[in-house]
Enzyme design. Structure first.
Site, PDB file in Angstrom:
ATOM      1  N   ARG A 147     -19.721 -83.154 -53.533  1.00 13.72           N
ATOM      2  CA  ARG A 147     -18.672 -84.073 -53.058  1.00 13.72           C
ATOM      3  C   ARG A 147     -17.564 -84.287 -54.078  1.00 13.72           C
ATOM      4  O   ARG A 147     -16.546 -84.899 -53.781  1.00 13.72           O
ATOM      5  CB  ARG A 147     -19.297 -85.410 -52.626  1.00 13.72           C
ATOM      6  CG  ARG A 147     -20.140 -85.242 -51.355  1.00 13.72           C
ATOM      7  CD  ARG A 147     -20.905 -86.495 -51.033  1.00 13.72           C
ATOM      8  NE  ARG A 147     -20.002 -87.578 -50.699  1.00 13.72           N
ATOM      9  CZ  ARG A 147     -20.325 -88.865 -50.838  1.00 13.72           C
ATOM     10  NH1 ARG A 147     -21.507 -89.214 -51.296  1.00 13.72           N
ATOM     11  NH2 ARG A 147     -19.470 -89.804 -50.503  1.00 13.72           N
ATOM     12  N   GLY A 201     -34.843 -82.384 -54.904  1.00 10.77           N
ATOM     13  CA  GLY A 201     -34.903 -83.845 -54.970  1.00 10.77           C
ATOM     14  C   GLY A 201     -35.174 -84.389 -56.355  1.00 10.77           C
ATOM     15  O   GLY A 201     -35.531 -83.645 -57.272  1.00 10.77           O
ATOM     16  N   ASP A 208     -25.393 -88.888 -63.562  1.00 11.15           N
ATOM     17  CA  ASP A 208     -24.134 -89.256 -62.897  1.00 11.15           C
ATOM     18  C   ASP A 208     -23.907 -90.763 -62.901  1.00 11.15           C
ATOM     19  O   ASP A 208     -23.136 -91.276 -62.105  1.00 11.15           O
ATOM     20  CB  ASP A 208     -24.085 -88.689 -61.475  1.00 11.15           C
ATOM     21  CG  ASP A 208     -25.052 -89.377 -60.506  1.00 11.15           C
ATOM     22  OD1 ASP A 208     -25.902 -90.174 -60.961  1.00 11.15           O
ATOM     23  OD2 ASP A 208     -24.950 -89.118 -59.289  1.00 11.15           O
ATOM     24  N   GLU A 266     -34.153 -94.788 -48.713  1.00 13.37           N
ATOM     25  CA  GLU A 266     -32.892 -94.042 -48.822  1.00 13.37           C
ATOM     26  C   GLU A 266     -32.036 -94.290 -47.588  1.00 13.37           C
ATOM     27  O   GLU A 266     -32.552 -94.526 -46.487  1.00 13.37           O
ATOM     28  CB  GLU A 266     -33.185 -92.542 -48.984  1.00 13.37           C
ATOM     29  CG  GLU A 266     -33.765 -92.186 -50.343  1.00 13.37           C
ATOM     30  CD  GLU A 266     -32.922 -92.680 -51.510  1.00 13.37           C
ATOM     31  OE1 GLU A 266     -31.748 -92.287 -51.623  1.00 13.37           O
ATOM     32  OE2 GLU A 266     -33.434 -93.490 -52.306  1.00 13.37           O
ATOM     33  N   SER A 318      20.669 -77.587 -93.975  1.00 13.94           N
ATOM     34  CA  SER A 318      20.565 -77.786 -92.520  1.00 13.94           C
ATOM     35  C   SER A 318      20.894 -76.508 -91.772  1.00 13.94           C
ATOM     36  O   SER A 318      21.746 -75.732 -92.193  1.00 13.94           O
ATOM     37  CB  SER A 318      21.547 -78.868 -92.078  1.00 13.94           C
ATOM     38  OG  SER A 318      21.168 -80.090 -92.639  1.00 13.94           O
TER      39      SER A 318
HETATM   40  C1  UD1 Z   1     -30.076 -91.625 -55.850  1.00 15.44           C
HETATM   41  C2  UD1 Z   1     -31.327 -92.409 -55.401  1.00 15.44           C
HETATM   42  C3  UD1 Z   1     -30.884 -93.688 -54.705  1.00 15.44           C
HETATM   43  C4  UD1 Z   1     -30.021 -94.506 -55.650  1.00 15.44           C
HETATM   44  C5  UD1 Z   1     -28.838 -93.688 -56.180  1.00 15.44           C
HETATM   45  C6  UD1 Z   1     -28.157 -94.422 -57.314  1.00 15.44           C
HETATM   46  C7  UD1 Z   1     -33.240 -90.915 -54.922  1.00 15.44           C
HETATM   47  C8  UD1 Z   1     -33.984 -90.188 -53.887  1.00 15.44           C
HETATM   48  N1  UD1 Z   1     -32.162 -91.601 -54.510  1.00 15.44           N
HETATM   49  O1  UD1 Z   1     -29.361 -91.232 -54.680  1.00 15.44           O
HETATM   50  O2  UD1 Z   1     -32.020 -94.466 -54.331  1.00 15.44           O
HETATM   51  O3  UD1 Z   1     -29.544 -95.675 -55.009  1.00 15.44           O
HETATM   52  O4  UD1 Z   1     -29.291 -92.432 -56.733  1.00 15.44           O
HETATM   53  O5  UD1 Z   1     -27.009 -93.742 -57.783  1.00 15.44           O
HETATM   54  O6  UD1 Z   1     -33.611 -90.882 -56.080  1.00 15.44           O
HETATM   55  N2  UD1 Z   1     -30.719 -84.503 -59.196  1.00 15.44           N
HETATM   56  C9  UD1 Z   1     -31.357 -83.419 -59.743  1.00 15.44           C
HETATM   57  N3  UD1 Z   1     -32.063 -82.567 -58.922  1.00 15.44           N
HETATM   58  C10 UD1 Z   1     -32.172 -82.755 -57.587  1.00 15.44           C
HETATM   59  C11 UD1 Z   1     -31.506 -83.871 -57.029  1.00 15.44           C
HETATM   60  C12 UD1 Z   1     -30.801 -84.729 -57.849  1.00 15.44           C
HETATM   61  O7  UD1 Z   1     -31.293 -83.219 -60.970  1.00 15.44           O
HETATM   62  O8  UD1 Z   1     -32.832 -81.938 -56.932  1.00 15.44           O
HETATM   63  C13 UD1 Z   1     -29.979 -85.408 -60.087  1.00 15.44           C
HETATM   64  C14 UD1 Z   1     -28.469 -85.404 -59.855  1.00 15.44           C
HETATM   65  O9  UD1 Z   1     -27.815 -84.533 -60.771  1.00 15.44           O
HETATM   66  C15 UD1 Z   1     -28.055 -86.834 -60.162  1.00 15.44           C
HETATM   67  C16 UD1 Z   1     -29.315 -87.628 -59.855  1.00 15.44           C
HETATM   68  O10 UD1 Z   1     -30.396 -86.724 -59.841  1.00 15.44           O
HETATM   69  O11 UD1 Z   1     -27.718 -87.011 -61.509  1.00 15.44           O
HETATM   70  C17 UD1 Z   1     -29.216 -88.373 -58.527  1.00 15.44           C
HETATM   71  O12 UD1 Z   1     -29.029 -87.451 -57.477  1.00 15.44           O
HETATM   72  P1  UD1 Z   1     -28.017 -87.735 -56.299  1.00 15.44           P
HETATM   73  O13 UD1 Z   1     -28.076 -86.593 -55.374  1.00 15.44           O
HETATM   74  O14 UD1 Z   1     -26.701 -88.130 -56.846  1.00 15.44           O
HETATM   75  O15 UD1 Z   1     -28.766 -88.987 -55.604  1.00 15.44           O
HETATM   76  P2  UD1 Z   1     -28.145 -90.124 -54.711  1.00 15.44           P
HETATM   77  O16 UD1 Z   1     -28.038 -89.654 -53.313  1.00 15.44           O
HETATM   78  O17 UD1 Z   1     -26.934 -90.680 -55.361  1.00 15.44           O
HETATM   79 CA    CA Z   2     -25.706 -90.150 -57.190  1.00 17.79          CA
END
Ligand code: UD1
Ligand code: CA
Length: 451
Positions: A18, A83, A108, A158, A409
């Site tokens: 995104r 995940g 992030d 979620e 100059s």
């Molecule tokens: C996640 C949380 C949500 C919370 C929110 C806060 C879960 C399932 N959900 O959602 O409850 O309110 O953050 O900001 O935990 N990442 C990986 N590998 C993966 C997936 C994600 O390393 O397979 C890392 C991403 O780089 C990121 C973090 O985990 O830094 C969170 O992932 P993201 O996809 O941003 O989760 P959200 O949907 O924001």
């Molecule tokens: Ca996030």
């Protein structure tokens, strides 16, 4: 937190689609530093603290950034993005080493502080199985909701799996969790992927820790600290929050700012005593400002060391590798790069100084240019102490101007100039007496004859 060992795992393997960028999400900057660097900076340091970063399989640049910021960090690759719990398990080997506390943070979420990490760990020392960082979201859309029953966190739902009633809950998961290290691996191994996205959700740990008969607690913090960044709009909001913090810290440290809201700082900008910053100044990364220095309006400064009582701008651009000695002066429309400008030297107007060393108290006239580039290589200009370079001179590098030398100059200087010599490299001036009078008379006569 005496004596407890802690492993902090920072998840940074997300694709961040995104952001609509070809750069991995966690490498985007806030206040001149990557999101990841902010989080790693807040994560525990010192005795008994270990750090692991989980990166995506195609993200060598993220691994490089992790190693640059915290060379001691273990870097683990999550081969498939299945995940947040799956991501933690990429660092399984580190978890299995058996720490007292296991913290999981997201790459992030850059505004989190070291104090909050410590606050989240505290309940573990008091016997909790899991502590979750929560906050009240002005708009909870997209965040996991914290379902609290009888004072205990019962589950995190979620967005995609939440009922309409659950979606109305504003208490949200900030994304940081602290596990009792003795149960962490067992809990993580039990997390499945039976949800609408088919992902392994770290948030499912809540129910599993409960099932083990252990307490799950929520520690609350303010929304500004835990803004997760999924979009460029959220990146811009985080920048605003961070700038407000940095400005406040600079003011608290005694920096005078006439319009702090127009000054942009980097997370690593440092200031001495009695520094003044006029409006509309931008600091990139790596700038230090010495005691009593004044940065005048509309200046742009990156990777530069500004000495005590130096004066910069208005409208100056100091590029990487600039170093100003005590009391040096850089005036309007001056650009410097890889330039050491010694104490008391003056470069006051309309000048480019690149790949140069300027001795103490030298005076560089308006419009001086160091011609440092031949289309292939960069060359150095060395100007001795007390030298005087007349206005509108081109110094064709490599070239050396001696101590105390004068440059007439408008010169184009291609050869070295000895100490205390005068060098002039320009056309000789000639003058013809009364030439203008004769010219005008002849022209006027010719025009009268045509009528
Ligand atoms: C996640 C949380 C949500 C919370 C929110 C806060 C879960 C399932 N959900 O959602 O409850 O309110 O953050 O900001 O935990 N990442 C990986 N590998 C993966 C997936 C994600 O390393 O397979 C890392 C991403 O780089 C990121 C973090 O985990 O830094 C969170 O992932 P993201 O996809 O941003 O989760 P959200 O949907 O924001
Ligand atoms: Ca996030």
């Amino acid at each position: 937190m005496t004596g407890r060992t802690t492993l902090t795992i920072v998840l940074a393997a997300g694709e961040g689609t995104r952001m609509r960028s070809s750069m991995p999400k966690v490498l985007h900057p806030v206040a001149g530093q990557s999101l990841l660097a902010h989080v790693l900076g807040a994560a525990a340091h010192g005795d008994g603290a270990a750090l692991a970063v989980v990166v995506g399989p195609d993200h060598q640049t993220v691994a490089d950034e992790a190693r640059r910021v915290r060379p001691e960090a273990g870097v683990y690759v999550q081969a498939e993005r299945l995940g947040t719990a799956h991501a933690v398990m990429a660092a399984r080997e580190a978890v299995a080493e058996g720490y007292d506390d296991l913290l999981v943070a997201f790459g992030d979420t850059p505004l989190i502080s070291a104090e909050t990490f410590a606050r989240l760990r505290a309940p573990l020392a008091a016997g909790a199985g899991l502590a979750v960082l929560g906050f009240r979201a002005a708009d909870p859309t997209g965040y996991g909701r914290l379902l609290v029953e009888g004072g205990q966190l019962s589950a995190i739902r979620e967005q995609a799996d939440a009922s309409a009633a659950e979606q109305a809950i504003t208490l949200c998961n900030a994304g940081v969790m602290a596990f009792d290290g003795r149960i962490a691996l067992k809990v993580l191994e039990q997390i499945g992927n039976a949800n609408s996205k088919g992902e392994y959700y770290l948030t499912d740990a809540v129910g599993i820790v409960h099932a083990l008969g252990r307490d799950v607690v929520v520690i609350e913090t303010g929304e500004d600290e835990v803004r997760g960044i999924n979009t460029k709009a959220q990146l811009a909001q985080a920048e605003q929050v961070m700038q407000a913090r940095l400005r406040q810290a600079a003011l608290d440290a005694g920096v005078t700012m006439i319009a702090p809201e127009t000054v942009f700082l980097a997370a690593d900008t440092t200031f001495g005593k009695d520094v003044t910053i006029e409006p509309n100044v931008v600091f990139g990364a790596g700038v230090s400002v010495g005691d009593g220095a004044v940065i005048h309006a509309f200046s742009h400064i990156e990777k530069a060391a500004i000495g005590a009582r130096a004066s910069v701008g208005p409208f100056a651009r100091l590029r990487p590798g600039t170093s100003l000695g005590d009391g040096a002066r850089i005036g309007n429309f001056v650009e410097t790069k890889a330039a050491m400008i010694e104490a008391g030297a003056k470069v006051n107007h309309l000048t480019y100084i690149g790949d140069a060393h300027i001795g103490a108290h030298a005076n560089i006239g308006a419009g001086t240019i160091t011609c440092n580039y031949d289309g292939f290589d960069k060359h150095k200009t060395i100007i001795g102490k007390g030298a005087f370079v007349g206005s509108n001179s081109s110094l064709v590098a490599p070239v050396k101007i001696g101590d105390g030398a004068y440059i007439g100059s408008g010169s184009v200087i291609t050869k070295d100039v000895a100490d205390n010599a005068l060098a002039i490299g320009r056309g000789q001036q000639t003058a013809r007496e009364n030439w203008a009078t004769r010219f005008r008379d002849a022209k006027a006569a010719a025009k009268a004859a045509r009528k």
